[in-house]
Scaffold this motif. Structure first.
Motif, PDB file in Angstrom:
ATOM      1  N   ILE A 149       4.920  10.561  -5.120  1.00 57.54           N
ATOM      2  CA  ILE A 149       4.234   9.953  -6.258  1.00 57.54           C
ATOM      3  C   ILE A 149       2.738   9.904  -5.956  1.00 57.54           C
ATOM      4  N   GLU A 150       1.971  10.504  -6.836  1.00 60.10           N
ATOM      5  CA  GLU A 150       0.528  10.553  -6.629  1.00 60.10           C
ATOM      6  C   GLU A 150      -0.171   9.310  -7.186  1.00 60.10           C
ATOM      7  N   ASP A 151       0.310   8.841  -8.345  1.00 64.20           N
ATOM      8  CA  ASP A 151      -0.315   7.670  -8.984  1.00 64.20           C
ATOM      9  C   ASP A 151       0.758   6.705  -9.464  1.00 64.20           C
ATOM     10  N   TYR A 152       0.367   5.430  -9.527  1.00 66.42           N
ATOM     11  CA  TYR A 152       1.265   4.376  -9.992  1.00 66.42           C
ATOM     12  C   TYR A 152       0.575   3.563 -11.092  1.00 66.42           C
ATOM     13  N   LYS A 153       1.387   2.940 -11.905  1.00 66.43           N
ATOM     14  CA  LYS A 153       0.889   1.922 -12.814  1.00 66.43           C
ATOM     15  C   LYS A 153       1.683   0.665 -12.562  1.00 66.43           C
ATOM     16  N   THR A 180       0.865  -1.173   0.000  1.00 70.44           N
ATOM     17  CA  THR A 180       0.000   0.000   0.000  1.00 70.44           C
ATOM     18  C   THR A 180       0.905   1.227   0.000  1.00 70.44           C
ATOM     19  N   PHE A 181       0.433   2.323  -0.548  1.00 68.90           N
ATOM     20  CA  PHE A 181       1.244   3.523  -0.674  1.00 68.90           C
ATOM     21  C   PHE A 181       0.608   4.668   0.089  1.00 68.90           C
ATOM     22  N   ALA A 182       1.457   5.544   0.609  1.00 69.68           N
ATOM     23  CA  ALA A 182       0.974   6.668   1.403  1.00 69.68           C
ATOM     24  C   ALA A 182       0.049   7.559   0.580  1.00 69.68           C
ATOM     25  N   LYS A 183      -1.012   8.044   1.219  1.00 67.91           N
ATOM     26  CA  LYS A 183      -1.929   8.962   0.555  1.00 67.91           C
ATOM     27  C   LYS A 183      -1.271  10.338   0.438  1.00 67.91           C
ATOM     28  N   PRO A 184      -1.501  11.029  -0.687  1.00 69.18           N
ATOM     29  CA  PRO A 184      -0.917  12.374  -0.844  1.00 69.18           C
ATOM     30  C   PRO A 184      -1.253  13.301   0.304  1.00 69.18           C
TER      31      PRO A 184
END
Length: 612
Positions: free
Chosen positions: A181-185, A91-95
């Motif tokens: 980073i706001e979005d990932y693919k 999971t990635f940190a929210k902006p």
């Protein structure tokens, strides 16, 4: 050992990192100019020493690479299915959480200064807040020195790094530039994946080991996970990433530097040395710009998922970094990084003298010692020295053999099993009557003293501030220290004292009290109800809670009517009081705080992050 290759290259060989930017047959003019510019503020001796260090660095890397694998004895192996270990998908940190982190970081950060010559070292620190997410760079816009001068030349620095000064810093007007980073693919692949601007290829896959090669934009990947044949995420054992061809290239660079070092004595000026270095580096080959990643996992590797950033946000915050403990003595103990010797600087940052003792150790700003021990069986011999800042010399104190630092300028000295306080004038200002003498965090003027099991306070002049009749006196937080006495099996608060040691808040009406945190302390009355008071003793949140903990990040856990929830500084339950029990982790600030309410876990902002 994660990403050991990258770490070693960045720390040991900054020049290699510099030159990886170049991908042509020989190093570009821009890259070579940037390397040569490092000599600009050096004299000839300093420049020669720099070249020597660079050569030693390449030798260290060469020795390390020849010494074997980064992975020790780890070799590829096959796992039985029942022996595999798995992780969760990342999971990635929210902006918005990253924004909160940086705002709190910049509001609470400060610096510690480590005195070196010809450049000082600073470390950016912050209490009770973790390292912030994303990538950040610091810029010093103005440096305010203790002597009243100002340097408005912009300097870049890291959270632990050097500034081009040797003077005592009071504060730094700072800009922190950060990105996240706001979005990932995500790309899942078995052997190779290609996308716009980059590719990832599996160079080797055997049992629990895999080696990947990244080219182009693929080198900017954010995270890699490895899957078994059932699509489960395998736990990582060891990994390393870096640039291909470092071993071969390092040998070439080492030989070139060795030649420069051997010729160094022929140079009459820095410009001659710079020109020779320019010619040498212009002919050296660039480093292969392919990036490699090797990992060992706790299971059999089948496929991979790489997370690539698709949208990066960049922002800046302006704030002030204060030096919380500037050395304001006339002479400052420092380390000459060029000559590898200890030295003393004056308030102007000028080098005054070198230590005449090879093994000189510092107790505080004024007291030093040497240690002599010929062999391990022999008892070490200590000699104590006082720094006479007026005469600019170290003076031996033969009548004492050991000291313990109490403040920046005072020490505790033992004689016949009892201790006395020695001050900044090399004088005993108390008789030898104490069993223990120690400083109080948050004060340089007030000192704790103990006789038997009782505690009191004195000042740096040796004068009594509080008699030795108490059982506990805390450190200072928010300008207040808690004084307590033992009652039965517990302690009862007596008062909070101010920074002068005077009573600031009487506590005789309370059964218990905590130290202050974020300007509030928890108090418990005789009905065993808890509430919060401010630094003036005023009740801010009423005594209506069954239990409560100190605030951190503006929230805390409280129990009301035998049910637990989270409250804010207004006393509002931001998480309703419904739980039967609570727990807290990360209370020391080393880790992000988590609140456990029955089977739910909340983060430091009161947001639920897990249920189990």
């Amino acid at each position: 050992m994660k990403r050991a290759f990258t770490t070693i290259i960045r720390i040991i060989l900054p020049t290699i990192v510099l030159l990886t930017a170049c991908s042509v047959e020989s190093n570009s003019q821009e890259v070579v100019d940037e390397f040569i510019s490092q000599f600009d503020e050096m004299n000839l001796d300093e420049a020669k020493e720099f070249l020597k260090k660079e050569y030693e660095n390449y030798q260290q890397l060469d020795d390390l690479l020849d010494g074997g694998s980064f992975f020790g004895n780890e070799t590829p192996k096959e796992y039985a299915k029942e022996d595999e270990s798995y992780s969760e998908f990342p999971t990635f940190a929210k902006p918005e959480d990253i924004e909160k982190e940086y705002k709190k970081f910049s509001a609470n950060a400060y610096i510690l200064q480590y005195y070196k010559y010809p450049k000082t070292t600073i470390k950016v620190r912050v209490d009770n807040i973790d390292e912030v997410s994303g990538n950040a760079d610091y810029q010093a816009n103005k440096i305010f020195f203790h002597d009243g001068s100002v340097d408005d030349k912009i300097q870049k620095f890291y959270s632990w790094g050097d500034l081009n000064t040797t003077k005592v810093i009071d504060s730094i007007q700072t800009t922190i530039s950060y990105s996240y980073i706001e979005d990932y693919k995500q790309y899942e692949f078995t052997d190779e994946v290609n996308f716009d601007g980059g590719s990832i290829k599996v160079a080797k896959k055997q049992g629990n080991m895999a080696e990947l090669i990244f080219t182009g934009k693929a080198k900017n990947y954010e995270k890699i996970i490895t899957l078994n044949d059932e699509g489960k995420v395998l736990k990582l054992s060891l990994s390393s990433s870096g640039t291909k061809g470092v071993k071969e290239t390092s040998k070439v660079y080492a030989e070139a530097l060795k030649k420069l070092v051997n010729e160094a004595n022929n140079f009459k000026t820095v410009d001659e040395l710079k020109e020779a270095a320019r010619k040498t580096y212009s002919k050296l080959p660039p480093i292969n710009n392919e990036k490699s990643y090797t990992g060992f996992f706790r299971g059999n590797v089948s496929s991979f998922i790489v997370y690539m950033p698709t949208n990066t946000i960049s922002k800046q915050i302006d704030f002030t970094l204060v030096n919380i403990n500037p050395n304001i003595q006339k002479l400052i103990y420092a380390f000459d990084t060029n000559k590898k010797e200890n030295c003393f600087l004056n308030q102007a940052g000028e080098l005054v003298m070198y230590s005449t003792y090879k093994n000189l150790y510092q107790k505080n700003d004024l007291y030093y010692y040497t240690k002599t021990q010929n062999n391990e069986e022999e008892k070490p011999v200590y000699e104590i020295y006082f720094l006479d800042t007026d005469k600019e010399q170290l003076v031996k104190i033969p009548e004492i053999q050991s000291v313990r630092a109490v403040t920046n300028t005072c020490v505790s000295v033992e004689k016949d099993g009892k201790k006395a306080l020695w001050n900044a004038e090399r004088k005993a200002v108390t008789p030898y009557i104490y069993d223990r003498i120690e400083g109080i965090e948050g004060s340089e003027d007030i000192i704790r003293v103990f006789i038997d099991d009782e505690c009191g306070l004195i000042n740096t002049k040796g004068e009594t501030v509080l008699p030795v009749t108490y059982d506990q006196i805390s450190d200072y937080t928010n300008g207040r220290a808690l004084v307590s006495v033992s009652v039965g099996r517990g302690e009862r608060p007596v008062m909070f004292i101010d920074e002068a040691g005077e009573q600031a808040i009487p506590l005789t009406q309370y059964l218990r009290a905590t130290e202050f945190s974020e300007g509030l302390a928890v108090v418990t009355d005789k009905n065993r109800k808890c509430g919060f008071i401010d630094v003036n003793g005023k009740i801010v949140l009423p005594l209506i809670y069954d239990r409560a903990e100190p605030f951190l990040h503006g929230i805390t856990v409280a129990e009301y009517n035998k049910k637990c929830g989270l409250i804010n500084r207004k006393g509002e339950f931001i998480v309703p009081a419904k739980a039967h029990n609570y727990g807290i982790s990360g209370i020391s600030g080393m880790y992000k705080r988590k609140y456990y309410l029955d089977r739910s876990i909340y983060n430091e902002y009161g947001e639920i992050i897990e249920e189990w």
